[in-house]
Scaffold this active site. Sequence first.
Site: not given
Ligand code: PEP
Length: 268
Positions: A15, A99, A217
Amino acid sequence: MTTVARPVLVVANWKMHTTPLEASDLAVAIAAATSDDAIGRVICPPFVALAAVAAAVAGTGVEVGAQNVHDRPFGAHTGEISAPMLRGLASWCIVGHSERRRDQAETDDVIGRKLERCLESGLRPILCVGERLAEREAGLAEVTVRDQLKGASSALTGKGELGQAGLVVAYEPVWAIGTGRTARGVDAAVMAEAIRDALDALGWPDAAAIPVLYGGSVTSSTMAEFIAEPSIDGALVGGASLKVDEMAGIVARAALTARARVAQDPVG
Ligand code: PEP
């Protein structure tokens, strides 16, 4: 659809984290801590760190991906990055992350054109789909994801290009991203099957061979629940992918399953 062995893949989505220098150091550490050829490993750093990460992981088997690409090949789009610009820097590209659907109001049409751009430039797309909490609670999870796949496929449908896209899909329930809350492995597995069925119905050749990852997550503690499901082929990892120990645990768990799958089905 016939059943086929699919590759297992762990994709790190960094990200909007890491400077080029930090990214280089982190990539070196992760490549060393996850060294295992049983699975594919992809790191998706911010655009400005792509070159640094590509240099850092050269020769380690780790591949590099972009987190986004513009839906046009060139033009007056200040600040944007096109697929041809990524040649030599990345071999993968995340498309349609929730996002971006949320923050940049990306529609399925735009996402479909991004898939097309990836295909033209030889980038393997990781197409993200997933429902919001209200959609899941209303029993609309599968319908939502089917609609996203249909919209995103529309730019490629009828052009005979679907089979060449090298597509990977990430099932990422929006309510599980960055929240510490995960889907249940069994529910994610149902969605992975629904995704392949939908791709098949949309005309994607060999839909049974398209890898579906789970994202939301994932950590070294939760990876086992997802990769234990035969329909899930790995993970798209956000927060935990910035931690070397977490990535080591996630990759080790995924590699264990990858080896077991090959042992069960050696000819694929
Ligand atoms: C993602 O960015 O695709 C994601 C799944 O983030 P996280 O693992 O932090 O939930």
